[in-house]
Design a protein around this motif. Structure first.
Motif, PDB file in Angstrom:
ATOM      1  N   LEU A  16     -54.928 -60.397  25.463  1.00  0.00           N
ATOM      2  CA  LEU A  16     -55.826 -59.970  26.454  1.00  0.00           C
ATOM      3  C   LEU A  16     -57.308 -60.041  26.148  1.00  0.00           C
ATOM      4  CD1 LEU A  16     -53.824 -56.331  27.292  1.00  0.00           C
ATOM      5  CD2 LEU A  16     -54.052 -58.525  28.691  1.00  0.00           C
ATOM      6  N   GLY A  17     -57.562 -60.064  24.583  1.00  0.00           N
ATOM      7  CA  GLY A  17     -58.910 -60.082  23.919  1.00  0.00           C
ATOM      8  C   GLY A  17     -59.257 -61.722  24.443  1.00  0.00           C
ATOM      9  N   VAL A  18     -58.213 -62.385  24.405  1.00  0.00           N
ATOM     10  CA  VAL A  18     -58.781 -63.857  24.474  1.00  0.00           C
ATOM     11  C   VAL A  18     -59.183 -64.280  25.878  1.00  0.00           C
ATOM     12  CG1 VAL A  18     -57.711 -66.206  24.608  1.00  0.00           C
ATOM     13  CG2 VAL A  18     -57.444 -64.800  22.594  1.00  0.00           C
TER      14      VAL A  18
ATOM     15  N   LEU B  87     -48.411 -67.819  33.962  1.00  0.00           N
ATOM     16  CA  LEU B  87     -48.500 -67.929  32.632  1.00  0.00           C
ATOM     17  C   LEU B  87     -48.733 -66.468  32.154  1.00  0.00           C
ATOM     18  CD1 LEU B  87     -46.910 -69.759  30.803  1.00  0.00           C
ATOM     19  CD2 LEU B  87     -49.092 -70.437  30.039  1.00  0.00           C
ATOM     20  N   VAL B  88     -50.040 -66.010  32.411  1.00  0.00           N
ATOM     21  CA  VAL B  88     -50.482 -64.634  32.003  1.00  0.00           C
ATOM     22  C   VAL B  88     -49.466 -63.670  32.488  1.00  0.00           C
ATOM     23  CG1 VAL B  88     -52.293 -62.783  32.170  1.00  0.00           C
ATOM     24  CG2 VAL B  88     -52.841 -65.327  31.809  1.00  0.00           C
ATOM     25  N   SER B  89     -49.018 -63.498  33.718  1.00  0.00           N
ATOM     26  CA  SER B  89     -48.035 -62.700  34.094  1.00  0.00           C
ATOM     27  C   SER B  89     -46.829 -62.879  33.342  1.00  0.00           C
ATOM     28  CB  SER B  89     -47.471 -63.208  35.671  1.00  0.00           C
ATOM     29  OG  SER B  89     -48.529 -63.174  36.546  1.00  0.00           O
ATOM     30  N   SER B  91     -46.530 -63.194  30.319  1.00  0.00           N
ATOM     31  CA  SER B  91     -46.835 -62.483  29.186  1.00  0.00           C
ATOM     32  C   SER B  91     -46.673 -60.931  29.422  1.00  0.00           C
ATOM     33  CB  SER B  91     -48.457 -62.665  28.619  1.00  0.00           C
ATOM     34  OG  SER B  91     -48.235 -63.618  27.619  1.00  0.00           O
ATOM     35  N   LEU B  92     -47.133 -60.523  30.906  1.00  0.00           N
ATOM     36  CA  LEU B  92     -46.967 -59.023  30.999  1.00  0.00           C
ATOM     37  C   LEU B  92     -45.409 -58.777  31.104  1.00  0.00           C
ATOM     38  CD1 LEU B  92     -49.630 -58.669  33.921  1.00  0.00           C
ATOM     39  CD2 LEU B  92     -49.569 -57.386  31.744  1.00  0.00           C
ATOM     40  N   THR B  93     -44.731 -59.582  31.563  1.00  0.00           N
ATOM     41  CA  THR B  93     -43.171 -59.283  31.750  1.00  0.00           C
ATOM     42  C   THR B  93     -42.431 -59.266  30.463  1.00  0.00           C
ATOM     43  OG1 THR B  93     -42.856 -61.514  32.396  1.00  0.00           O
ATOM     44  CG2 THR B  93     -42.873 -60.028  34.106  1.00  0.00           C
ATOM     45  N   MET B  94     -42.973 -60.204  29.529  1.00  0.00           N
ATOM     46  CA  MET B  94     -42.431 -60.292  27.993  1.00  0.00           C
ATOM     47  C   MET B  94     -42.737 -58.858  27.345  1.00  0.00           C
ATOM     48  SD  MET B  94     -41.043 -62.436  26.223  1.00  0.00           S
ATOM     49  CE  MET B  94     -40.248 -61.367  25.143  1.00  0.00           C
ATOM     50  N   HIS B  95     -43.918 -58.566  27.550  1.00  0.00           N
ATOM     51  CA  HIS B  95     -44.373 -57.173  27.111  1.00  0.00           C
ATOM     52  C   HIS B  95     -43.456 -56.007  27.547  1.00  0.00           C
ATOM     53  CE1 HIS B  95     -47.015 -54.464  24.948  1.00  0.00           C
ATOM     54  NE2 HIS B  95     -47.397 -53.693  25.907  1.00  0.00           N
ATOM     55  N   TRP B  96     -43.284 -55.912  28.832  1.00  0.00           N
ATOM     56  CA  TRP B  96     -42.654 -55.071  29.587  1.00  0.00           C
ATOM     57  C   TRP B  96     -41.097 -55.043  28.782  1.00  0.00           C
ATOM     58  CZ3 TRP B  96     -39.762 -55.948  34.598  1.00  0.00           C
ATOM     59  CH2 TRP B  96     -38.935 -54.656  34.967  1.00  0.00           C
ATOM     60  N   ALA B  97     -40.441 -56.226  28.882  1.00  0.00           N
ATOM     61  CA  ALA B  97     -39.329 -56.375  28.237  1.00  0.00           C
ATOM     62  C   ALA B  97     -39.061 -55.623  26.921  1.00  0.00           C
ATOM     63  CB  ALA B  97     -38.811 -57.901  28.388  1.00  0.00           C
ATOM     64  N   LEU B  98     -40.077 -55.827  25.979  1.00  0.00           N
ATOM     65  CA  LEU B  98     -39.818 -55.523  24.579  1.00  0.00           C
ATOM     66  C   LEU B  98     -40.121 -53.918  24.615  1.00  0.00           C
ATOM     67  CD1 LEU B  98     -39.247 -56.529  21.743  1.00  0.00           C
ATOM     68  CD2 LEU B  98     -41.799 -56.276  21.485  1.00  0.00           C
ATOM     69  N   GLU B  99     -41.233 -53.599  25.452  1.00  0.00           N
ATOM     70  CA  GLU B  99     -41.401 -51.890  25.463  1.00  0.00           C
ATOM     71  C   GLU B  99     -40.223 -51.534  26.111  1.00  0.00           C
ATOM     72  OE1 GLU B  99     -44.062 -49.918  24.599  1.00  0.00           O
ATOM     73  OE2 GLU B  99     -44.266 -52.126  23.587  1.00  0.00           O
ATOM     74  N   SER B 100     -39.447 -51.931  27.096  1.00  0.00           N
ATOM     75  CA  SER B 100     -38.127 -51.482  27.708  1.00  0.00           C
ATOM     76  C   SER B 100     -36.857 -51.453  26.458  1.00  0.00           C
ATOM     77  CB  SER B 100     -37.587 -52.303  28.733  1.00  0.00           C
ATOM     78  OG  SER B 100     -38.617 -52.271  29.762  1.00  0.00           O
ATOM     79  N   VAL B 200     -54.561 -70.732  27.875  1.00  0.00           N
ATOM     80  CA  VAL B 200     -56.167 -69.973  28.130  1.00  0.00           C
ATOM     81  C   VAL B 200     -57.065 -71.023  27.400  1.00  0.00           C
ATOM     82  CG1 VAL B 200     -57.670 -68.364  28.246  1.00  0.00           C
ATOM     83  CG2 VAL B 200     -55.259 -67.582  28.414  1.00  0.00           C
ATOM     84  N   ILE B 201     -57.014 -71.328  26.339  1.00  0.00           N
ATOM     85  CA  ILE B 201     -58.193 -72.158  25.651  1.00  0.00           C
ATOM     86  C   ILE B 201     -58.143 -73.475  26.406  1.00  0.00           C
ATOM     87  CG2 ILE B 201     -58.962 -73.122  23.629  1.00  0.00           C
ATOM     88  CD1 ILE B 201     -57.514 -71.021  22.137  1.00  0.00           C
TER      89      ILE B 201
END
Lengths: 35, 209
Positions: A16-18, B87-89, B91-100, B200-201
């Motif tokens: 998110l920072g990047v 791709l950014v989405s 990452s959101l679903t990946m984060h959701w998976a781990l939080e779940s 992103v880079i």
């Protein structure tokens, strides 16, 4: 200090920072080009 | 008991070695965990690989003063932007998976990690489709070589990430992960976010600037 290697949550925050930094850089470059 | 061992001139370490069979144990640092050290060395090597490609990019564009993209060619910025959002989405679903996983939400884990995999596969499919319709090849000019080199290197990382996610998805549906033990999701998650950061880079330098 965020360490993106320590956990997934920190890696996510780092991403998110990047994204924010990338948006600022693109905005600045486009602004300078427009001047 | 330890006092008796010390009295006999032996330390706890010596006592432990008496019960150890097979090859000697690997030396372990007391400051850095092996998993952390491995990941750190891996990421450093990855940064060096991407750095080599970015050096070539900046060399032909800044030092060489070459036009970017090459004359008569155009990069599909809008499609790349769509791919970036995908791709950014993911990452959101990946984060959701781990939080779940951490909150014992099995449905969230399974849905999150499966969606991450599908979004990643969509990204790769769109990237390959972009290559087919670009209209220039890597051997046509230096810009083409760098473009395919950078995006292809990243695509290879997405493929590796998808492989890791495939294993994690299968394990998630077999009920392998718990709030206490979820390293099988955590490590692919760190890797997946790293792949996103690199994209992103790549996207900003290759498509936008």
């Amino acid at each position: 200090m965020i360490n993106p290697l320590r956990s997934e949550a920190e890696a996510f925050r780092f991403l998110l920072g990047v994204l924010v930094v990338a948006a600022v850089v693109v905005g600045l470059v486009l602004l300078i080009r427009g001047l | 008991m330890e006092a008796a061992s010390i009295a006999a001139g032996r330390t706890t370490h010596d006592t432990h070695e008496e019960h150890h069979h097979g090859p000697p144990e690997a030396n372990r640092s007391s400051r850095v965990e092996p998993q952390m050290l491995g990941m750190l060395l891996f990421i450093i090597s990855e940064i060096m690989i991407f750095g080599a490609f970015f050096t070539a990019y900046f060399f032909i564009r800044v030092v060489g003063g070459a036009e970017w993209p090459a004359e008569g060619t155009e990069l599909p910025k809008l499609i790349a932007l769509t791919n970036t959002c995908i791709l950014v989405s993911s990452s959101l679903t990946m984060h959701w998976a781990l939080e779940s996983t951490k909150h014992s939400n099995r449905f969230g884990l399974q849905a999150g990690i499966l969606t991450t995999f599908l979004l990643g596969a969509t990204f790769l499919f769109i990237q390959i489709n972009e290559y087919v319709h670009l209209g220039f090849a890597p051997q046509d000019h230096a810009q083409g070589t760098i473009f395919y080199g950078l995006t292809g290197l990243h695509g290879a990382h997405v493929f590796i990430g998808l492989t890791l996610l495939a294993f994690a998805t299968i394990r998630a549906f077999r009920g392998h992960f718990t709030p206490a033990e979820h390293r099988g999701v955590e490590v692919p998650g760190i890797y997946w976010h790293f792949v996103d950061v690199m994209w992103v880079i790549v996207y900003v330098t290759v498509y936008i600037l």
